[in-house]
Design an enzyme around this catalytic site. Structure first.
Site, short mmCIF file in Angstrom:
data_model
loop_
_atom_site.label_atom_id
_atom_site.label_comp_id
_atom_site.label_asym_id
_atom_site.label_seq_id
_atom_site.Cartn_x
_atom_site.Cartn_y
_atom_site.Cartn_z
N GLU A 169 39.71 -5.58 -1.26
CA GLU A 169 40.63 -6.20 -0.29
C GLU A 169 41.62 -7.15 -0.96
O GLU A 169 42.61 -7.54 -0.34
CB GLU A 169 39.84 -6.91 0.82
CG GLU A 169 39.26 -8.28 0.47
CD GLU A 169 38.01 -8.23 -0.41
OE1 GLU A 169 37.61 -7.13 -0.86
OE2 GLU A 169 37.44 -9.32 -0.67
N CYS A 199 30.87 -7.63 -2.38
CA CYS A 199 30.43 -8.82 -3.12
C CYS A 199 29.26 -9.50 -2.40
O CYS A 199 28.18 -8.95 -2.34
CB CYS A 199 31.60 -9.76 -3.38
SG CYS A 199 31.22 -11.02 -4.61
N HIS A 252 36.14 -6.67 -5.18
CA HIS A 252 36.95 -7.02 -4.00
C HIS A 252 38.15 -6.10 -3.83
O HIS A 252 39.28 -6.49 -4.18
CB HIS A 252 37.44 -8.46 -4.11
CG HIS A 252 36.33 -9.46 -4.04
ND1 HIS A 252 35.73 -9.80 -2.85
CD2 HIS A 252 35.70 -10.15 -5.01
CE1 HIS A 252 34.78 -10.69 -3.09
NE2 HIS A 252 34.73 -10.92 -4.39
#
Lengths: 298, 197
Positions: free
Chosen positions: B168, B81, B166
């Protein structure tokens, strides 16, 4: 391959707050201030008509900001723009969603519109941040759909003592919950007046299911570092920047101290030559005058 | 060989979730806030957050040149990002590509979607896009690993991996595993060429 696209999921709502972590969200009242905040490294701005210290001084009813002013700030910066709605005023929140603000703060700094009910935040696509003074309040707001929690502190005072108390209350509450056995959680939920499933989740993970920030009374880089060391994942700064002698430098310094909170030399270097901080208020005097904002909307 | 030592730039943003993900895959991890923290790293993750804030922190912390030096000496980079923006040719210049900031819109337009990612098998990867950028332009050496609505959202060039979403924030570790595999092979190459960092 299927490309099922979903908006406004819990992950998307908390996701933005995840990306604000380690950063400073600054109150601004004009596009000019918003640009100063962005140039100083703010990770988001809170658009409002008056900073909390002025709301406190002026008295009267504090409402959602003028949409024209919010739009002006959205046009001025590329970072996320948040705005405040009154507690329980879901129509103000609908207006803010129509304006496409990035986060809505259902805030005790404005005059509450409903003395019993908060906004049903699950009904919105824009995510909400809400204030809390203790774990029960935080869990109730999460149950209502808040995707981010901040301490209430005592806004507009430049006095960090209440934020410290609230952050310690919340963190200690989380620690206590995570030590309870499963048979004790139902009683704990009752004690906290909070939804059982949220209580279970916090007990299980040992942290809130949403990011936890500090707000209310931060005036110096050392205040910012203190709150981060106490467990805040980022800082809101209201009156502390634009009511100080040199907002540009103070804004940069508070950003620096929030990133390097565990490095006293960096915090010390950032704290040099900032000029006067905002004037502070003593909490006991406000309490005696029944003027505490944190008691609104528990 | 010892475990990989990976840094996560911890100036601002979603660095904690990256640390958790990398740790769960068996890497040794370190938060990076100062140039000294980069020493001895095999790779660096630049997380999501606000790219203006992260860029300023990189400048004020004197991290730009040390990060480029890490890359030159064979260290790998993974930008997600805002981290993808920071890697582009208008910022650190680690990849021959230009990212368009907030290209998918404001928070109200943020979304999650299934993505087909080159090299990750048939199963879709759930991409979480938050005020996300896309790749506006890229050079011939840049491999597009995934696109959404015709826009490149995951790219790779040499030892640099970048994505607009994302990974994560999900429980799916495949993109991080790919980054670690890239890092392992880059380290083997460095060792075989006798360039001991």
């Amino acid at each position: 391959m299927r490309q099922v696209t979903e908006r406004a999921t819990f992950r998307v709502k908390t996701g933005l707050a995840e990306m604000l972590k380690g950063g400073v969200i600054m109150d601004v009242v004009t596009p000019e201030q918003a640009r100063i905040a962005e140039d100083a490294g703010a990770c988001a701005v809170m658009a409002l008509e008056r900073v909390p210290s002025d709301i406190r001084r002026d008295g009267g009813v504090a409402r959602m900001s003028d949409p024209a002013m919010i739009k002006g700030i959205q046009e001025a910066v590329s970072i996320p723009v948040m705005a405040k709605a009154r507690i329980g005023h879901f129509a103000e929140a609908q207006v803010l969603q129509a304006l496409e603000v990035d986060y809505i703060d259902e805030s005790e700094v404005l005059t509450p519109a409903d003395e019993r009910h908060h906004i049903d935040k699950l009904a919105f696509e824009v995510p909400f941040v809400c204030g809390a003074t203790n774990l029960g309040e935080a869990l109730r707001r999460i149950g209502e759909g808040a995707a981010m929690i901040r301490s209430k502190g005592e806004a507009g005072t430049g006095n960090v003592v209440e934020a410290v108390r609230h952050m310690r209350e919340i963190i200690a509450g989380i620690k206590r919950l995570s030590q309870l056995g499963p048979e004790e959680l139902s009683a704990a939920a009752k004690e906290h007046q909070a939804p059982l499933e949220v209580v279970h989740e916090v007990a299980d993970k040992g942290r809130l299911p949403v990011p936890l920030f500090c707000a209310g009374g931060i005036a110096t880089p050392a205040d910012a570092a203190l709150m981060m060391q106490l467990g805040a994942e980022g800082n809101f700064v209201g009156s502390g920047i634009f009511k100080s002698a040199d907002p540009e430098r103070r804004a940069r310094a508070i950003v620096e101290a929030t990133t390097h909170f565990s490095d006293p030399e960096r915090v010390a270097a950032a704290s040099i030559g900032l000029g006067e901080a905002m004037p502070g208020l003593e909490i006991s005097e406000l309490a005696a005058a029944d003027a505490l904002l944190q008691d609104r909307g528990a | 060989m010892p475990e990989l030592l990976l840094g996560v730039l911890a100036i601002q943003g979603g660095f904690e979730a990256h640390l958790r993900m990398l740790r769960s895959l068996g890497a040794e991890v370190r938060e990076v806030r100062s140039p000294g923290d980069l020493e001895g790293l095999d790779g660096l993750v630049i997380p999501g957050g606000e790219s203006t804030t992260i860029s300023m922190g990189i400048e004020s912390g004197g991290l730009a040149e040390p990060i480029r030096a890490l890359r030159r000496s064979g260290g790998t980079i993974f930008g997600t990002c805002a981290g993808m923006i920071v890697c582009d040719d208008a910022h650190l210049g680690l990849i021959d590509a230009t990212a368009a900031r907030n290209a998918f819109g404001r928070q109200l337009q943020s979304f999650e979607a299934d993505l087909a990612v080159e090299g990750l098998g048939d199963e879709a990867l759930r991409g979480v896009f938050i005020r996300a950028p896309w790749i506006e332009r890229h050079g011939p050496g840049v491999e597009v690993l995934a696109s959404h609505e015709g826009r490149p959202v995951a790219v790779r060039e040499g030892g640099v991996l970048a994505c607009a979403f994302h990974p994560e924030l999900t429980d799916d570790p495949r993109l991080h595993a790919l980054f670690m595999a890239m890092t392992t092979s880059a380290r083997e190459r460095v060792v075989s060429e006798g360039d001991f960092r």
